[in-house]
Scaffold this active site. Sequence first.
Site, PDB file in Angstrom:
ATOM      1  N   PHE A 149       0.859  -1.199   0.000  1.00 34.44           N
ATOM      2  CA  PHE A 149       0.000   0.000   0.000  1.00 34.44           C
ATOM      3  C   PHE A 149       0.882   1.231   0.000  1.00 34.44           C
ATOM      4  O   PHE A 149       1.745   1.386   0.856  1.00 34.44           O
ATOM      5  CB  PHE A 149      -0.929   0.044   1.221  1.00 34.44           C
ATOM      6  CG  PHE A 149      -1.882   1.208   1.163  1.00 34.44           C
ATOM      7  CD1 PHE A 149      -3.050   1.130   0.421  1.00 34.44           C
ATOM      8  CD2 PHE A 149      -1.588   2.413   1.792  1.00 34.44           C
ATOM      9  CE1 PHE A 149      -3.921   2.211   0.324  1.00 34.44           C
ATOM     10  CE2 PHE A 149      -2.448   3.503   1.701  1.00 34.44           C
ATOM     11  CZ  PHE A 149      -3.617   3.400   0.968  1.00 34.44           C
ATOM     12  N   ASP A 233       9.315   2.961   1.496  1.00 34.24           N
ATOM     13  CA  ASP A 233       8.160   3.685   2.011  1.00 34.24           C
ATOM     14  C   ASP A 233       8.060   3.373   3.505  1.00 34.24           C
ATOM     15  O   ASP A 233       7.592   2.310   3.903  1.00 34.24           O
ATOM     16  CB  ASP A 233       6.906   3.235   1.247  1.00 34.24           C
ATOM     17  CG  ASP A 233       5.619   3.851   1.798  1.00 34.24           C
ATOM     18  OD1 ASP A 233       5.654   4.418   2.910  1.00 34.24           O
ATOM     19  OD2 ASP A 233       4.584   3.756   1.122  1.00 34.24           O
ATOM     20  N   LYS A 262       2.827  10.294   8.311  1.00 38.71           N
ATOM     21  CA  LYS A 262       2.125   9.896   9.542  1.00 38.71           C
ATOM     22  C   LYS A 262       2.678  10.510  10.841  1.00 38.71           C
ATOM     23  O   LYS A 262       2.275  11.596  11.212  1.00 38.71           O
ATOM     24  CB  LYS A 262       2.075   8.376   9.624  1.00 38.71           C
ATOM     25  CG  LYS A 262       1.132   7.770   8.563  1.00 38.71           C
ATOM     26  CD  LYS A 262       0.875   6.317   8.813  1.00 38.71           C
ATOM     27  CE  LYS A 262      -0.029   5.677   7.771  1.00 38.71           C
ATOM     28  NZ  LYS A 262      -1.446   5.839   8.022  1.00 38.71           N
TER      29      LYS A 262
HETATM   30  N1  PMP Z   1       2.368   4.411   2.516  1.00 40.49           N
HETATM   31  C1  PMP Z   1       2.106   3.566   3.526  1.00 40.49           C
HETATM   32  C2  PMP Z   1       3.047   2.449   3.819  1.00 40.49           C
HETATM   33  C3  PMP Z   1       0.951   3.743   4.306  1.00 40.49           C
HETATM   34  O1  PMP Z   1       0.683   2.890   5.304  1.00 40.49           O
HETATM   35  C4  PMP Z   1       0.079   4.817   4.003  1.00 40.49           C
HETATM   36  C5  PMP Z   1      -1.190   5.068   4.791  1.00 40.49           C
HETATM   37  N2  PMP Z   1      -1.757   3.986   5.420  1.00 40.49           N
HETATM   38  C6  PMP Z   1       0.393   5.668   2.926  1.00 40.49           C
HETATM   39  C7  PMP Z   1       1.558   5.436   2.222  1.00 40.49           C
HETATM   40  C8  PMP Z   1      -0.486   6.807   2.526  1.00 40.49           C
HETATM   41  O2  PMP Z   1      -0.459   7.831   3.462  1.00 40.49           O
HETATM   42  P1  PMP Z   1      -1.536   9.001   3.407  1.00 40.49           P
HETATM   43  O3  PMP Z   1      -2.853   8.416   3.819  1.00 40.49           O
HETATM   44  O4  PMP Z   1      -1.025  10.021   4.381  1.00 40.49           O
HETATM   45  O5  PMP Z   1      -1.566   9.508   2.019  1.00 40.49           O
END
Ligand code: PMP
Length: 411
Positions: A149, A233, A262
């Site tokens: 994700f 990521d 986050k």
């Molecule tokens: N990358 C990862 C690994 C995530 O867990 C998330 C959100 N769960 C995101 C990207 C996307 O972040 P955002 O909702 O702040 O766009």
Amino acid sequence: MQDLESLKQKFLRYLAQTSDEPMGVVVERAEGCWIIAKDGRRYLDFISGIAVTNIGHAHPEVVQAIKRQVERYLHTMVYGEFVQDVQVALAEKLVSIVEAAFKRATNGQWRGELQYYPTNSGTEANEGALKLARKFTGRKKFVAFQNSFHGDTLGSLSVTGREIYRKPFEPLLPDVVFLPFGDVDALRQIDETVAAVICEPIQGEAGIIVPPDEFLPALRKRCDEVGALLILDEVQTGFGRTGKWFAFEHWGIVPDILTLGKALGGGMPLSGFLARREIMRVFAENPPLCHVTTFGGHPVCCAAASAALQVMERENLPERAAVMGTKLRDALEQLANRYPQIVEVRGKGLMLGLEFVTKEATQTFVKGCLERGLIVGGTLHTEKVVRIAPPLVITDDEIGWAIEVMEGVLK
Ligand code: PMP
């Protein structure tokens, strides 16, 4: 009570809904590991707003830093033009923390100068990283992993490894190849046409999947062999969540581009990506201004983030996550031994997952906990895993209480 009901009705009427089953806690305020609802009920937060409130909710030092900055200036100019002291201070602090982690991960071998490009959300950080990799390498193709994700904007969605979420929005980016996560042999498919491989060191939404120990070092090696950039990521795994400042430290490798989000802003929206100065340089030329943002690095968010990083550092929260994570995991494993609904406990630090036998058992557990004042949740790509990710400041007593609640539900 009537006011509460009417507030809930307005929530459903005026706000776009993302599912038919919102958790529906009506928030009055939040502090530490607790959320206090308008009806006076207290909830122990065991998901941290999904890995955001690592230092706890509304940390007084973050609130103070926000207040100080709000009195000085808010937005003044798009990112990259004006010199804003709070932004510079954050970048200096963040770069020094990440450079130190790069050095630890490589036994002091890593050399270079990192720079920070601030954005507003995790998905935007990944968008920037993907664009940076294409422009720097002059290549087009991306490799990503099944069940990953990376966010919900079109670029990040293109490298998100779950067909049911991609399908309704196609056509997405062409030239994306998905490999099985954790499979070293599959890495041979990464070749000289690949601009970048994007990878979560521990997959979060897939259901807290920790790869075999040889996987990430093999991925780093393969990227080096073919000249592809490695984007890690760490939007979810970063800032102490897994018991180290960053998850890559568990495997002694470093990325070319690191994406963060986050927990960075201490509860305010701030994200970004870091890369060596010579890579980042391509955003400033041919043509200049080819990747810009209005609000990225907002001064109030930068002030909050600096305060949050200071708390993480002073209170040694990554190490604390390792210690508390071991205790919590032991307690969860004891539950798993006693209750056959739980198949497995997995994860690292305070990024844990409980796999249940069925979707129904998972839902019953999550609902039962919520009714008793404990917030746990699922993960996006599976219906059988419960996410356990409390703030890193969680105490022994709070863990003890949470385990009692879970046991009550399992009985
Ligand atoms: N990358 C990862 C690994 C995530 O867990 C998330 C959100 N769960 C995101 C990207 C996307 O972040 P955002 O909702 O702040 O766009």
